[in-house]
Motif scaffolding. Structure first.
Motif, PDB file in Angstrom:
ATOM      1  N   LEU A   8      12.479  -1.398  -2.924  1.00  0.00           N
ATOM      2  CA  LEU A   8      11.537  -2.056  -2.030  1.00  0.00           C
ATOM      3  C   LEU A   8      10.121  -1.703  -2.441  1.00  0.00           C
ATOM      4  O   LEU A   8       9.836  -0.557  -2.786  1.00  0.00           O
ATOM      5  N   CYS A   9       9.240  -2.656  -2.378  1.00  0.00           N
ATOM      6  CA  CYS A   9       7.824  -2.446  -2.683  1.00  0.00           C
ATOM      7  C   CYS A   9       7.098  -2.336  -1.342  1.00  0.00           C
ATOM      8  O   CYS A   9       6.537  -3.309  -0.837  1.00  0.00           O
ATOM      9  N   VAL A  10       7.141  -1.158  -0.772  1.00  0.00           N
ATOM     10  CA  VAL A  10       6.628  -0.913   0.576  1.00  0.00           C
ATOM     11  C   VAL A  10       5.102  -1.016   0.614  1.00  0.00           C
ATOM     12  O   VAL A  10       4.413  -0.505  -0.266  1.00  0.00           O
ATOM     13  N   GLY A  11       4.599  -1.703   1.633  1.00  0.00           N
ATOM     14  CA  GLY A  11       3.164  -1.814   1.828  1.00  0.00           C
ATOM     15  C   GLY A  11       2.505  -2.922   1.036  1.00  0.00           C
ATOM     16  O   GLY A  11       1.289  -3.063   1.047  1.00  0.00           O
ATOM     17  N   VAL A  12       3.290  -3.717   0.341  1.00  0.00           N
ATOM     18  CA  VAL A  12       2.771  -4.803  -0.488  1.00  0.00           C
ATOM     19  C   VAL A  12       3.226  -6.126   0.116  1.00  0.00           C
ATOM     20  O   VAL A  12       4.390  -6.277   0.480  1.00  0.00           O
ATOM     21  N   ASP A  13       2.313  -7.079   0.224  1.00  0.00           N
ATOM     22  CA  ASP A  13       2.620  -8.367   0.834  1.00  0.00           C
ATOM     23  C   ASP A  13       2.919  -9.478  -0.160  1.00  0.00           C
ATOM     24  O   ASP A  13       3.457 -10.514   0.222  1.00  0.00           O
ATOM     25  N   SER A  14       2.562  -9.285  -1.429  1.00  0.00           N
ATOM     26  CA  SER A  14       2.763 -10.340  -2.425  1.00  0.00           C
ATOM     27  C   SER A  14       2.697  -9.732  -3.824  1.00  0.00           C
ATOM     28  O   SER A  14       2.256  -8.592  -4.006  1.00  0.00           O
ATOM     29  N   VAL A  15       3.095 -10.526  -4.798  1.00  0.00           N
ATOM     30  CA  VAL A  15       2.993 -10.097  -6.197  1.00  0.00           C
ATOM     31  C   VAL A  15       1.521  -9.851  -6.541  1.00  0.00           C
ATOM     32  O   VAL A  15       1.187  -8.889  -7.236  1.00  0.00           O
ATOM     33  N   GLU A  16       0.643 -10.714  -6.020  1.00  0.00           N
ATOM     34  CA  GLU A  16      -0.787 -10.554  -6.282  1.00  0.00           C
ATOM     35  C   GLU A  16      -1.307  -9.238  -5.701  1.00  0.00           C
ATOM     36  O   GLU A  16      -2.152  -8.567  -6.306  1.00  0.00           O
ATOM     37  N   ASP A  17      -0.804  -8.863  -4.551  1.00  0.00           N
ATOM     38  CA  ASP A  17      -1.163  -7.597  -3.918  1.00  0.00           C
ATOM     39  C   ASP A  17      -0.727  -6.417  -4.790  1.00  0.00           C
ATOM     40  O   ASP A  17      -1.471  -5.454  -4.993  1.00  0.00           O
ATOM     41  N   LEU A  18       0.501  -6.490  -5.330  1.00  0.00           N
ATOM     42  CA  LEU A  18       0.992  -5.446  -6.232  1.00  0.00           C
ATOM     43  C   LEU A  18       0.128  -5.369  -7.485  1.00  0.00           C
ATOM     44  O   LEU A  18      -0.242  -4.283  -7.932  1.00  0.00           O
ATOM     45  N   GLN A  19      -0.234  -6.527  -8.047  1.00  0.00           N
ATOM     46  CA  GLN A  19      -1.088  -6.540  -9.240  1.00  0.00           C
ATOM     47  C   GLN A  19      -2.449  -5.926  -8.947  1.00  0.00           C
ATOM     48  O   GLN A  19      -2.990  -5.170  -9.762  1.00  0.00           O
ATOM     49  N   ALA A  20      -3.003  -6.216  -7.781  1.00  0.00           N
ATOM     50  CA  ALA A  20      -4.297  -5.641  -7.400  1.00  0.00           C
ATOM     51  C   ALA A  20      -4.204  -4.124  -7.296  1.00  0.00           C
ATOM     52  O   ALA A  20      -5.115  -3.405  -7.715  1.00  0.00           O
ATOM     53  N   TRP A  21      -3.102  -3.617  -6.761  1.00  0.00           N
ATOM     54  CA  TRP A  21      -2.928  -2.167  -6.653  1.00  0.00           C
ATOM     55  C   TRP A  21      -2.819  -1.539  -8.042  1.00  0.00           C
ATOM     56  O   TRP A  21      -3.407  -0.487  -8.317  1.00  0.00           O
ATOM     57  N   ILE A  22      -2.094  -2.181  -8.941  1.00  0.00           N
ATOM     58  CA  ILE A  22      -1.962  -1.681 -10.317  1.00  0.00           C
ATOM     59  C   ILE A  22      -3.337  -1.649 -10.985  1.00  0.00           C
ATOM     60  O   ILE A  22      -3.715  -0.656 -11.619  1.00  0.00           O
ATOM     61  N   ASP A  23      -4.095  -2.731 -10.847  1.00  0.00           N
ATOM     62  CA  ASP A  23      -5.434  -2.805 -11.435  1.00  0.00           C
ATOM     63  C   ASP A  23      -6.345  -1.721 -10.876  1.00  0.00           C
ATOM     64  O   ASP A  23      -7.087  -1.076 -11.623  1.00  0.00           O
ATOM     65  N   PHE A  24      -6.291  -1.503  -9.563  1.00  0.00           N
ATOM     66  CA  PHE A  24      -7.111  -0.476  -8.919  1.00  0.00           C
ATOM     67  C   PHE A  24      -6.765   0.906  -9.464  1.00  0.00           C
ATOM     68  O   PHE A  24      -7.653   1.693  -9.805  1.00  0.00           O
ATOM     69  N   SER A  25      -5.472   1.202  -9.561  1.00  0.00           N
ATOM     70  CA  SER A  25      -5.013   2.502 -10.062  1.00  0.00           C
ATOM     71  C   SER A  25      -5.488   2.736 -11.498  1.00  0.00           C
ATOM     72  O   SER A  25      -5.974   3.812 -11.849  1.00  0.00           O
TER      73      SER A  25
END
Length: 144
Positions: A8-25
């Motif tokens: 599960l990808c907890v706290g993420v609402d979309s693939v774009e949201d996950l990509q934004a988190w990766i970019d931020f990190s």
């Protein structure tokens, strides 16, 4: 034989949201002058390491649907400062959209056989410009 993981990808609402988190990190590490790897820390260590590292991916469940995968490059067990055994799942800094596949909530990760894994998305209906909510609704209706 290749084996995958699903989580599960907890706290993420979309693939774009996950990509934004990766970019931020990644950007945060670069600004601090640190080397960056895409790592997800989990408590349990997969015992079938060799099968997973033979081309396996981590399939992410977002909002009840497998939507994307991340190719795995390493699995590193370690013990944290509190003495708890943990594991780093090291992934390529790449998200590969998949056909959507419904998943019920679960804790931790699960093994995923290649024949049970959703295929990579290559259709117009899975285009990145389609809103995630529309994609989810169409998948629920069996149209994706």
């Amino acid at each position: 034989m290749t084996l995958h993981l699903v989580k599960l990808c907890v706290g993420v609402d979309s693939v774009e949201d996950l990509q934004a988190w990766i970019d931020f990190s990644r950007d945060e590490a670069r600004e601090a002058g640190r080397e960056w790897e895409r790592i997800h820390v989990t408590r349990m260590v997969p015992s079938r390491r060799e099968e997973i590292l033979d081309g396996g991916s981590l399939y992410w469940v977002i909002k009840g649907q497998v939507q994307v995968r991340s190719p795995l490059t390493d699995i590193r067990p370690f013990t944290d400062a509190s003495g708890v055994k943990r594991c780093e799942l090291v992934m390529e800094p790449l998200l590969v959209r998949t056909e959507t596949q419904p998943r019920r909530p679960f804790q931790g990760w699960r093994y995923l056989k290649p024949e049970d894994a959703p295929r990579d998305a290559h259709t117009v209906s899975d285009a990145p410009d389609m809103p995630a909510e529309m994609r989810r609704q169409l998948a629920e209706l069996g149209l994706l």
